[in-house]
Design an enzyme around this catalytic site. Structure first.
Site, mmCIF file in Angstrom:
data_model
loop_
_atom_site.group_PDB
_atom_site.id
_atom_site.type_symbol
_atom_site.label_atom_id
_atom_site.label_comp_id
_atom_site.label_asym_id
_atom_site.label_seq_id
_atom_site.Cartn_x
_atom_site.Cartn_y
_atom_site.Cartn_z
ATOM 1 N N LYS A 148 108.834 -22.668 -8.689
ATOM 2 C CA LYS A 148 108.321 -24.032 -8.855
ATOM 3 C C LYS A 148 107.100 -24.013 -9.763
ATOM 4 O O LYS A 148 106.033 -23.552 -9.379
ATOM 5 C CB LYS A 148 107.922 -24.671 -7.521
ATOM 6 N N GLY A 157 97.484 -19.919 -7.219
ATOM 7 C CA GLY A 157 96.885 -21.246 -7.298
ATOM 8 C C GLY A 157 95.566 -21.263 -6.550
ATOM 9 O O GLY A 157 94.937 -20.211 -6.377
ATOM 10 N N THR A 172 92.680 -21.609 -3.623
ATOM 11 C CA THR A 172 92.497 -21.079 -2.272
ATOM 12 C C THR A 172 92.918 -22.115 -1.230
ATOM 13 O O THR A 172 93.556 -21.790 -0.226
ATOM 14 C CB THR A 172 91.024 -20.665 -2.107
ATOM 15 N N GLY A 206 96.613 -22.132 -1.087
ATOM 16 C CA GLY A 206 97.020 -20.827 -0.540
ATOM 17 C C GLY A 206 96.987 -20.836 0.981
ATOM 18 O O GLY A 206 97.908 -20.345 1.647
ATOM 19 N N GLU A 241 97.619 -15.245 -4.714
ATOM 20 C CA GLU A 241 96.669 -14.981 -5.807
ATOM 21 C C GLU A 241 95.879 -16.261 -5.966
ATOM 22 O O GLU A 241 96.393 -17.231 -6.525
ATOM 23 C CB GLU A 241 97.422 -14.702 -7.107
ATOM 24 N N CYS A 287 91.550 -17.871 -13.637
ATOM 25 C CA CYS A 287 91.155 -17.543 -12.258
ATOM 26 C C CYS A 287 90.035 -16.505 -12.235
ATOM 27 O O CYS A 287 89.159 -16.561 -11.394
ATOM 28 C CB CYS A 287 92.356 -17.049 -11.480
ATOM 29 N N GLU A 343 84.699 -22.916 -7.463
ATOM 30 C CA GLU A 343 85.478 -22.639 -8.665
ATOM 31 C C GLU A 343 85.654 -23.953 -9.437
ATOM 32 O O GLU A 343 86.345 -24.859 -8.989
ATOM 33 C CB GLU A 343 86.843 -22.087 -8.285
HETATM 34 P P1 NAP Z 1 96.955 -25.598 -7.052
HETATM 35 O O1 NAP Z 1 96.581 -27.020 -7.015
HETATM 36 O O2 NAP Z 1 96.694 -24.759 -5.869
HETATM 37 O O3 NAP Z 1 98.501 -25.572 -7.413
HETATM 38 C C1 NAP Z 1 99.229 -24.386 -7.544
HETATM 39 C C2 NAP Z 1 100.674 -24.667 -7.216
HETATM 40 O O4 NAP Z 1 100.761 -25.081 -5.845
HETATM 41 C C3 NAP Z 1 101.275 -25.797 -8.044
HETATM 42 O O5 NAP Z 1 102.626 -25.493 -8.328
HETATM 43 C C4 NAP Z 1 101.146 -26.968 -7.104
HETATM 44 O O6 NAP Z 1 102.045 -28.009 -7.321
HETATM 45 C C5 NAP Z 1 101.404 -26.325 -5.756
HETATM 46 N N1 NAP Z 1 100.878 -27.128 -4.662
HETATM 47 C C6 NAP Z 1 99.862 -28.042 -4.703
HETATM 48 N N2 NAP Z 1 99.695 -28.612 -3.499
HETATM 49 C C7 NAP Z 1 100.617 -28.063 -2.675
HETATM 50 C C8 NAP Z 1 100.950 -28.259 -1.309
HETATM 51 N N3 NAP Z 1 100.312 -29.148 -0.552
HETATM 52 N N4 NAP Z 1 101.957 -27.513 -0.786
HETATM 53 C C9 NAP Z 1 102.627 -26.623 -1.554
HETATM 54 N N5 NAP Z 1 102.372 -26.422 -2.851
HETATM 55 C C10 NAP Z 1 101.369 -27.120 -3.413
HETATM 56 O O7 NAP Z 1 96.301 -24.830 -8.251
HETATM 57 P P2 NAP Z 1 96.219 -25.300 -9.767
HETATM 58 O O8 NAP Z 1 95.183 -26.367 -9.848
HETATM 59 O O9 NAP Z 1 97.590 -25.574 -10.298
HETATM 60 O O10 NAP Z 1 95.747 -23.966 -10.470
HETATM 61 C C11 NAP Z 1 94.448 -23.569 -10.488
HETATM 62 C C12 NAP Z 1 94.174 -22.544 -9.420
HETATM 63 O O11 NAP Z 1 94.996 -21.407 -9.581
HETATM 64 C C13 NAP Z 1 92.757 -22.033 -9.467
HETATM 65 O O12 NAP Z 1 92.216 -21.999 -8.181
HETATM 66 C C14 NAP Z 1 92.928 -20.620 -10.004
HETATM 67 O O13 NAP Z 1 91.904 -19.741 -9.656
HETATM 68 C C15 NAP Z 1 94.218 -20.230 -9.432
HETATM 69 N N6 NAP Z 1 94.786 -19.101 -10.166
HETATM 70 C C16 NAP Z 1 94.744 -17.851 -9.595
HETATM 71 C C17 NAP Z 1 95.248 -16.762 -10.281
HETATM 72 C C18 NAP Z 1 95.225 -15.374 -9.679
HETATM 73 O O14 NAP Z 1 95.991 -14.546 -10.134
HETATM 74 N N7 NAP Z 1 94.418 -15.086 -8.697
HETATM 75 C C19 NAP Z 1 95.815 -16.937 -11.544
HETATM 76 C C20 NAP Z 1 95.831 -18.200 -12.090
HETATM 77 C C21 NAP Z 1 95.314 -19.276 -11.383
HETATM 78 P P3 NAP Z 1 101.629 -29.317 -8.148
HETATM 79 O O15 NAP Z 1 102.565 -29.228 -9.254
HETATM 80 O O16 NAP Z 1 101.841 -30.499 -7.298
HETATM 81 O O17 NAP Z 1 100.205 -29.212 -8.502
#
Ligand code: NAP
Ligand code: MG
Length: 495
Positions: A189, A242, A244, A247, A265, A300, A397
């Protein structure tokens, strides 16, 4: 590299994949609902994308399960699976200009970055596992003479991968490589902001003879498609990249459903620590600036906290400001652009909100701090000085181009500040003193520590965090641990 006008022309003639990919076919969402995919550089709608929900998740999980049980992929020889993954990687590379353009239009990355970083690294991540998988041996355990105990890795079954928008294809590829190499079926997804590359590569997977049902892509919202993947009783593992906050939701979904295994992650607030004996202050400053401004700060492991030793602080910050001022922000299709827009309006407002909070908490704004232009969602490279580690801009963050500079005196103080956040993804330090390098690197609580460099790694090195940056590792052979179970077969032998 193509000129801007060539990219523009190519953009106008693209045909976009907008439907879900399930069981080897592009299909509408069961509800026939769609959502907009937006180009953040212009704010204009690029496409209407299938908005998948629990019904679509159920359909994809069934297809994935059937493929897994039939053994069309799971019981194929490792060398043949590897061969097809290498072909998949080759096809990604062969279509790299189109994929780079899709990534740029959808997520706002400068075209030079998409073309030189995102797409080639995605192809090489998948290729790496394709090349590795037939070179991994199982084990025979040392036991008493009346037994032979085989310890074998088995694929876990059906894996769902939920990924973010900051490196849409690359974060997906870090999952696809090891998940598929190990013999699992999967459902990917992508984030709602950036589904286009994931949808396009689905047909490349089919072209590489990855059988129907083995690789499925479901675009949709987190609360619907993402949650349904987290809660589905027939998904064996979820691999997530995504925030925390989300997560933690996946842990809850697993606990409230079938105890599927979860690997996370998540976010970071990485410290980049510069000692006065850094080998080359100019190089450290250039690297520190790109450590936060690369990819608009939507990284990230971005070096969002710059810890500088007191005696060089002013000199060093001035060098960082000089580099930041030289960054070319703007048109994402212009090959000379170095920084693009924030991924969407909501995220831009969030970034600007943190900037206001930084000002009101008393940090000193040295540069930027405002939206740039009237079109799209651009934020200027922003540097705050005189930041205290307890401020929101040092703890949260931001996920945007905002650097927080914090001064320190001793190495102990630097380590204390560096470790004082909920996160532990990455850290860096700059020093010429070999003893200090080892002492500080040991004391930093992070999954990756860079010394006299930043954001370095290869597919051979694991990536992931400690504390609330999550657990489990992407990249390297260790990633296979997340997608395999160990089975012991104990055979009694009369002798
Ligand atoms: P996010 O809001 O947590 O979204 C990540 C994924 O989760 C998206 O596909 C999102 O879908 C989905 N999601 C959102 N809400 C959900 C829920 N209630 N239930 C299940 N899935 C859900 O993160 P983001 O804003 O896209 O990305 C930024 C984050 O990713 C930052 O915190 C960054 O640090 C982290 N990141 C970490 C790494 C690592 O390797 N550690 C690498 C890259 C990024 P939607 O399409 O609806 O948003
Ligand atoms: Mg988009």
């Amino acid at each position: 590299m193509k000129a801007r006008s060539d990219w523009e022309q190519m953009a106008n003639s693209l045909s976009l994949r907008t439907q879900a990919f399930v069981d080897g076919q592009y299909v509408c969402a069961a509800s026939e609902q769609t959502f907009h995919s937006i180009n953040p550089a212009t704010g204009k709608v690029l496409a209407d994308i299938a908005s998948c929900t629990d019904v679509d998740v159920d359909r994809a999980v069934k297809a994935a399960r059937v493929a897994f049980e039939k053994g069309v992929w799971s019981r194929m020889s490792a060398s043949e699976r590897g061969r097809r993954l290498i072909k998949f990687a080759d096809l990604i590379e062969a279509n790299s200009e189109e994929l780079a353009l899709l990534e740029t239009l959808d997520a706002g990355k400068p075209i030079s970055d998409s073309l030189s970083v995102d797409i080639p690294l995605s192809a090489s991540a998948i290729r790496w596992y394709g090349q590795a998988i037939d070179k991994i041996y199982d084990e025979i355990a040392p036991t008493n003479r009346n037994a032979i105990a085989m310890i074998r890795r088995e694929p876990v079954g059906v894996v769902s991968a939920v990924v973010p928008w900051n490196f849409p294809l690359l974060m997906a590829a870090w999952k696809i490589g090891p998940v598929l190499a190990a013999g699992n079926s999967m459902i990917l997804k992508p984030a709602e902001q950036s589904p286009l590359t994931a949808l396009r590569i689905a047909e490349l997977a089919a072209e590489a003879d990855i059988p129907p049902g083995v690789f499925n892509v479901l675009p949709g919202f987190g609360e619907t498609a993402g949650q349904a993947l987290g809660r589905h009783p027939d998904v064996d593992a979820v691999t997530f990249t995504g925030s925390t906050e989300v997560g933690k939701l996946f842990l809850k979904y697993a606990a409230e459903s079938n105890m599927k295994r979860v690997s996370l992650e998540c976010g970071g607030k990485s410290p980049n620590i510069v000692f006065s004996d850094a080998p080359d202050l100019q190089q450290a400053a250039t690297t520190a600036a790109w450590g936060i401004f690369y990819n608009q700060g939507e990284v990230c492991n971005a070096g969002s906290r710059l810890l500088v030793q007191r005696e060089i602080k002013e000199e060093f910050v001035n060098k960082v400001l000089d580099v930041a001022r030289s960054i070319k922000v703007g048109d994402t299709l212009d090959p000379s652009t170095q920084m693009g827009p924030i991924v969407d309006e909501r995220q831009m407002s969030r970034v600007l909100g943190f900037i206001e909070q930084g000002k009101s908490e008393g940090a000193k704004l040295r540069m930027g701090g405002v939206k740039k232009g009237d079109v799209g969602y651009f934020v200027e490279p922003t540097v705050f000085d005189e930041v205290d580690n307890s401020m929101a801009i040092a703890q949260e963050e931001i996920f945007g181009p905002v650097l927080s500079v914090i001064e320190f005196g001793s190495a102990d103080e630097a380590v204390k500040i560096a470790n004082d956040t909920p996160y532990g993804l990455a850290a860096a330090l700059w020093s010429s003193d070999i003893n200090r390098v080892h002492q500080v690197a040991d004391a930093l609580r992070a999954g990756v520590v860079w010394v006299n460099c930043f954001d370095k790694g290869e597919m051979s090195t694991p990536f992931g965090g400690v504390k609330q940056s999550g657990f489990g590792r992407d990249k390297s052979l260790h990633a296979l641990d997340k997608y395999t179970d160990l089975k012991t077969t104990w055979i009694h032998v009369d002798r």
